[in-house]
Design a protein around this motif. Structure first.
Motif, PDB file in Angstrom:
ATOM      1  N   TYR A 293     -11.159   4.246  -1.993  1.00 47.57           N
ATOM      2  CA  TYR A 293     -12.355   5.081  -2.039  1.00 47.57           C
ATOM      3  C   TYR A 293     -12.538   5.834  -0.729  1.00 47.57           C
ATOM      4  N   SER A 294     -12.452   5.088   0.365  1.00 47.58           N
ATOM      5  CA  SER A 294     -12.735   5.703   1.660  1.00 47.58           C
ATOM      6  C   SER A 294     -11.546   6.455   2.226  1.00 47.58           C
ATOM      7  N   ALA A 295     -10.341   6.077   1.836  1.00 50.34           N
ATOM      8  CA  ALA A 295      -9.151   6.636   2.478  1.00 50.34           C
ATOM      9  C   ALA A 295      -8.484   7.751   1.688  1.00 50.34           C
ATOM     10  N   ARG A 296      -8.866   7.917   0.424  1.00 54.80           N
ATOM     11  CA  ARG A 296      -8.093   8.817  -0.442  1.00 54.80           C
ATOM     12  C   ARG A 296      -8.041  10.246   0.080  1.00 54.80           C
ATOM     13  N   ASP A 297      -9.113  10.726   0.722  1.00 53.12           N
ATOM     14  CA  ASP A 297      -9.113  12.100   1.214  1.00 53.12           C
ATOM     15  C   ASP A 297      -8.187  12.276   2.408  1.00 53.12           C
ATOM     16  N   HIS A 298      -7.845  11.169   3.076  1.00 51.13           N
ATOM     17  CA  HIS A 298      -6.979  11.255   4.247  1.00 51.13           C
ATOM     18  C   HIS A 298      -5.494  11.212   3.874  1.00 51.13           C
ATOM     19  N   PHE A 299      -5.177  10.728   2.689  1.00 50.68           N
ATOM     20  CA  PHE A 299      -3.783  10.522   2.307  1.00 50.68           C
ATOM     21  C   PHE A 299      -3.277  11.716   1.508  1.00 50.68           C
ATOM     22  N   ASP A 300      -2.023  12.069   1.730  1.00 48.05           N
ATOM     23  CA  ASP A 300      -1.431  13.198   1.016  1.00 48.05           C
ATOM     24  C   ASP A 300      -0.979  12.820  -0.389  1.00 48.05           C
ATOM     25  N   PHE A 301      -0.768  11.556  -0.629  1.00 42.50           N
ATOM     26  CA  PHE A 301      -0.580  11.033  -1.981  1.00 42.50           C
ATOM     27  C   PHE A 301      -1.137   9.623  -1.970  1.00 42.50           C
ATOM     28  N   LEU A 302      -1.547   9.137  -3.127  1.00 41.20           N
ATOM     29  CA  LEU A 302      -2.189   7.834  -3.204  1.00 41.20           C
ATOM     30  C   LEU A 302      -1.171   6.777  -3.634  1.00 41.20           C
ATOM     31  N   ILE A 303      -1.277   5.617  -3.012  1.00 40.84           N
ATOM     32  CA  ILE A 303      -0.363   4.510  -3.299  1.00 40.84           C
ATOM     33  C   ILE A 303      -1.190   3.279  -3.645  1.00 40.84           C
ATOM     34  N   ALA A 304      -0.770   2.583  -4.670  1.00 39.10           N
ATOM     35  CA  ALA A 304      -1.359   1.287  -4.986  1.00 39.10           C
ATOM     36  C   ALA A 304      -0.243   0.254  -4.990  1.00 39.10           C
ATOM     37  N   THR A 305      -0.485  -0.849  -4.313  1.00 39.31           N
ATOM     38  CA  THR A 305       0.481  -1.933  -4.310  1.00 39.31           C
ATOM     39  C   THR A 305       0.530  -2.538  -5.706  1.00 39.31           C
ATOM     40  N   ALA A 306       1.719  -2.571  -6.292  1.00 36.84           N
ATOM     41  CA  ALA A 306       1.842  -2.942  -7.700  1.00 36.84           C
ATOM     42  C   ALA A 306       3.042  -3.845  -7.936  1.00 36.84           C
ATOM     43  N   PHE A 307       3.165  -4.883  -7.099  1.00 34.53           N
ATOM     44  CA  PHE A 307       4.202  -5.867  -7.369  1.00 34.53           C
ATOM     45  C   PHE A 307       3.844  -6.629  -8.640  1.00 34.53           C
ATOM     46  N   ILE A 308       4.857  -6.937  -9.434  1.00 33.64           N
ATOM     47  CA  ILE A 308       4.623  -7.578 -10.727  1.00 33.64           C
ATOM     48  C   ILE A 308       3.957  -8.938 -10.555  1.00 33.64           C
ATOM     49  N   SER A 309       4.348  -9.656  -9.520  1.00 35.29           N
ATOM     50  CA  SER A 309       3.699 -10.927  -9.204  1.00 35.29           C
ATOM     51  C   SER A 309       3.268 -10.901  -7.745  1.00 35.29           C
ATOM     52  N   GLU A 310       2.202 -11.631  -7.436  1.00 30.98           N
ATOM     53  CA  GLU A 310       1.626 -11.590  -6.100  1.00 30.98           C
ATOM     54  C   GLU A 310       2.429 -12.434  -5.113  1.00 30.98           C
ATOM     55  N   ASN A 311       2.140 -12.225  -3.828  1.00 28.43           N
ATOM     56  CA  ASN A 311       2.815 -12.940  -2.750  1.00 28.43           C
ATOM     57  C   ASN A 311       2.132 -14.291  -2.532  1.00 28.43           C
ATOM     58  N   ASN A 312       2.275 -15.162  -3.519  1.00 30.52           N
ATOM     59  CA  ASN A 312       1.627 -16.464  -3.476  1.00 30.52           C
ATOM     60  C   ASN A 312       2.618 -17.560  -3.835  1.00 30.52           C
ATOM     61  N   ALA A 313       2.261 -18.787  -3.492  1.00 34.24           N
ATOM     62  CA  ALA A 313       3.117 -19.916  -3.843  1.00 34.24           C
ATOM     63  C   ALA A 313       3.184 -20.107  -5.354  1.00 34.24           C
TER      64      ALA A 313
END
Length: 754
Positions: A293-313
């Protein structure tokens, strides 16, 4: 003194309320509106031809120190070409440097042996026509580097160095105000862009958690707020809220500074940063003070972290459509920017081995179907075909090649829909602590999405900071999935939207709290819902049902000929219907199941409604006092899912862009529209049909699929972009009909209407 902060969400809503009553919505929502429900198509910005506004096919190699020992830039370029990539993101430095760094705090990789890995690969890519973005990381430094300038970093409330507890070795961290993250980072980025042929900067780990007590933070907070920094363990919620508003403004200033540094080298230099935290996460990520929300105007393209599974045990797989969910949210924010999913074909917490190949492929097609692009992030070698597990090295090629081969028609596309799903940050904030009733922020949204996807109903998101009469006027139906926290201004907007002819669907505790999470005595939208809350709820997790009180209503008519009851589950709010409301279903209290001989009642209860239709002005509202959305997500019972799907169809009437579909629920349909040529569309089909186990191990082909599209014009021409067998596309009056003889994993058709 800090600059004037960005408007807080509350300030935005208060100011936005001034225009609530000033726009006439009825003409835009009338039955004579275009079949797409008056969908507004954004206009691409003047810099649409910049390279980062074109379809991106990115590979990121997060090099380990040891990878510098035998780094082969020629082999990396060869892999990029075979894998159909057009951009490489590669280590620059910050924690450790992949170039001979002459600046303070330099920490060159000890395996460089006089080489300049960044220089070699950036030159090789430039020669091959491949864009290069340097990854920089200023989250912290190792202790020997920290000792050079300890005053450049953050400080705890006790006066000790601020460190990161999740890294090995421990890193000494800075804050948004620290010299290390500002003056030093700026000098570092300038050095890279001045001395290397780079196309941009990827700012890794930009977010800062917690509260820093360095002199800059203490002085900045006191100057702006007139108080001392709060101590987390002792602070009141109001003090923490005040701190977070200040922190968000500070973070925004920091991101703006980094962007300006990059852009001083030219408008064609791309800047983007890593903003971790799921759109459904209600925990610590909120406290960073920075999100899309706050950063989108600063970025030239938007990225969302979308790993299939999270970095958890404990591994947990996200919904298979979650990559598309992220793209929809990003495109709803800034439709003219590329929306990119950052995934990893070899995972995160188990990064040395591949992810399930079929799962990854479907993940990519889901994102592509709604206008998304790809960023494959690898962690364990100089490229995916030069590491310990090479089985996934070319697993993404089919999707990357599709984007490469059809770039001209894919460019500048965004989802088109006249069903809007409201996304509320205040409600997300409410769920920082678990709800006593067991409801969860993401479950209601994702359950609603599942019903829409399986019903082949195109939708997009309405971010709460874009809630305006004009935005609402695009939609024939707006859905509020358990949106607990609404402001008075938001309530007024939704009330006017329905009064002007809109269709509203709301569930469970929607509007029962204000944006600060304070409870109301009744629904803020009670007059729209057609009912009032009694203040009581019922535990309906076991042996409870819904009685069909109005069998002829479209929500239940397909079933009522053969059943008097529907499933109920979760929690049900006990409400009283207004006299002019239609009560469709009612709450059936517990029917104890043991002993079976006693498991009966004289009559089904009609006292408390669970499904209500209410006419309000020229529009209508369907309110569910229980949780069909979360139940669809948690248990998947068809009664819950079908109630939601039928609710949308009932309120939308004949205005839905997909007028007919004959295909299984496991086939998801994406519909996008060109921002620069609004008469052009792409309809995509993603097959998720497989054995009932995640991760998906094999996609089973389906046959004889058809769809009828209502796009506001007649078919002029078409191009089948991908299909494994015969695909028939024909005009049929106001409809465009598409028939697929067979669907394997993904098919797509480009359409132009007139």
């Amino acid at each position: 003194m800090l600059p004037t902060p960005l408007l807080s969400r509350r300030e935005f809503l208060v100011r936005g309320s001034v225009v609530v009553g000033g726009v006439a919505l009825a003409p835009l929502l009338s039955r004579s509106a275009e079949p797409l429900g008056g969908t507004t198509v954004a206009t691409a910005s003047s810099d649409a031809d910049l390279w980062f506004r074109r379809p991106l096919r990115i590979l990121q190699t997060v090099l380990r120190e040891i990878d510098a020992r035998a780094y082969d830039p020629t082999a990396v370029v060869a892999y990029l070409q075979r894998a159909a990539c057009n951009t490489l993101v590669v280590n620059g430095g910050g924690i450790v440097d992949f170039f001979p760094n002459p600046l303070p705090l330099a920490n060159p990789v000890r395996f460089l042996q006089g080489r300049d890995v960044l220089g070699e690969i950036s030159a090789a890519c430039r020669a091959a026509g491949i864009r290069v973005i340097a990854r920089v990381d200023f989250r912290g430094v190792e202790e020997p580097i920290y000792r050079e300038h300890p005053d450049w970093f953050g400080v705890t409330a006790e006066g000790t160095p601020l460190t990161l507890d999740y890294t090995t070795p421990t890193l000494y961290a800075g804050c948004y105000n620290s010299y290390h993250r500002n003056e030093h980072a700026e000098r570092f980025i300038r050095h890279l862009l001045k001395h290397y042929p780079l196309d941009g900067i990827w700012h890794n780990s930009i977010a800062v958690a917690g509260i820093c007590y360095c002199p800059r933070c203490r002085e900045g907070f006191r100057s702006a707020i007139g108080a001392d920094l709060p101590v987390m363990s002792d602070a009141s919620p109001a003090e923490l809220d005040r701190y977070m508003l200040w922190k968000a403004a500070t973070a925004d200033r920091h991101v703006a500074r980094m962007r300006a540094t990059v852009k001083s080298f030219g408008a064609d230099k791309a800047y983007a940063a890593e903003v971790f935290g799921s759109m459904f996460q209600s925990g610590g990520a909120i406290w960073s003070g920075i999100d899309l929300y706050s950063a989108r105007d600063h970025f030239d393209f938007l990225i969302a972290t979308a790993f299939i599974s999270e970095n958890n045990a404990e591994l947990r797989y996200d919904e298979i459509f979650h990559s598309a969910t992220l793209v929809r949210l990003m495109k709803s924010m800034t439709p003219d920017k590329e929306a990119v999913i950052l995934y990893g074909d070899n995972g995160t917490s188990h990064r040395y081995i591949m992810d399930a190949p079929a799962e990854t492929q479907v993940w990519l097609w889901e994102a592509l179907s709604v206008g998304g692009r790809f960023w494959n992030c690898g962690f364990t070698g100089m490229h995916p075909d030069s590491t310990h597990d090479r089985r996934a090295a070319y697993n993404s090629v089919a999707a990357y090649e599709f984007v490469r081969d059809h770039e001209a028609v894919l460019a500048h596309h965004a989802p088109v829909a006249n069903v809007g799903l409201f996304y509320s940050r205040a409600t997300r904030q409410f769920y920082r602590t678990a709800s006593a009733q067991g409801d969860r922020f993401g479950a209601a949204i994702q359950g609603t999405e599942r019903a829409l996807l399986e019903g082949h109903l195109p939708y997009d998101f309405i971010p709460d900071d874009q809630l305006t009469p004009e935005r609402l006027a695009r939609y024939r139906v707006v859905i509020l999935p358990n949106v607990r926290c609404l402001s008075d201004a938001e309530i007024a907007l939704f009330r006017d939207y329905v009064r002007a002819g809109g269709g509203l669907i709301a569930t469970f505790a929607t509007s029962l709290h204000d944006p600060a999470g304070q409870p109301r005595s009744d629904f803020g939208l009670a007059d729209v819902f057609g009912c009032s809350f009694t203040g009581r709820s019922a535990d309906t997790r076991k042996d409870t049902y819904q009685f069909i009180a109005q069998p002829q209503h479209p929500l239940v008519a397909p079933d009522s000929g053969r059943t008097e009851l529907l499933l109920n589950y979760g929690t049900t709010l006990l409400c009283r219907a207004q006299p002019d409301a239609q009560v469709i279903c009612t709450h059936v209290p517990t029917v104890n199941n043991q002993p079976p001989e006693k498991a009966w009642v004289e009559s089904w209860s009609r006292e408390f409604p669970t499904a209500i239709e209410h006419r309000f002005g020229a529009g209508r509202c369907l309110y569910f006092s229980n949780q069909p959305d979360q139940n669809t997500y948690d248990i998947g019972h068809p009664d819950a899912r079908l109630l939601l799907e039928r609710a949308v169809r009932h309120l939308a009437g004949d205005a839905l862009p997909i007028a007919e579909s004959r295909m299984p629920a496991s086939v998801h349909v994406g519909l996008t529209r060109s921002l620069v040529a609004p008469q052009e569309f792409i309809v995509s089909f993603v097959n998720t049909t497989s054995a009932p186990v995640r991760p998906i191990r094999e996609v089973l082909p389906v046959h004889d699929l058809s769809i009828a599209l209502r796009l506001g014009g007649r078919l002029a021409e078409h191009q089948v972009l991908r299909a494994p067998a015969a695909a028939e596309v024909r005009a049929d009056g106001e409809f465009v009909r598409v028939h697929l003889a067979r669907l394997d994993d993904f098919s797509a058709v480009h359409l132009r209407i007139q």
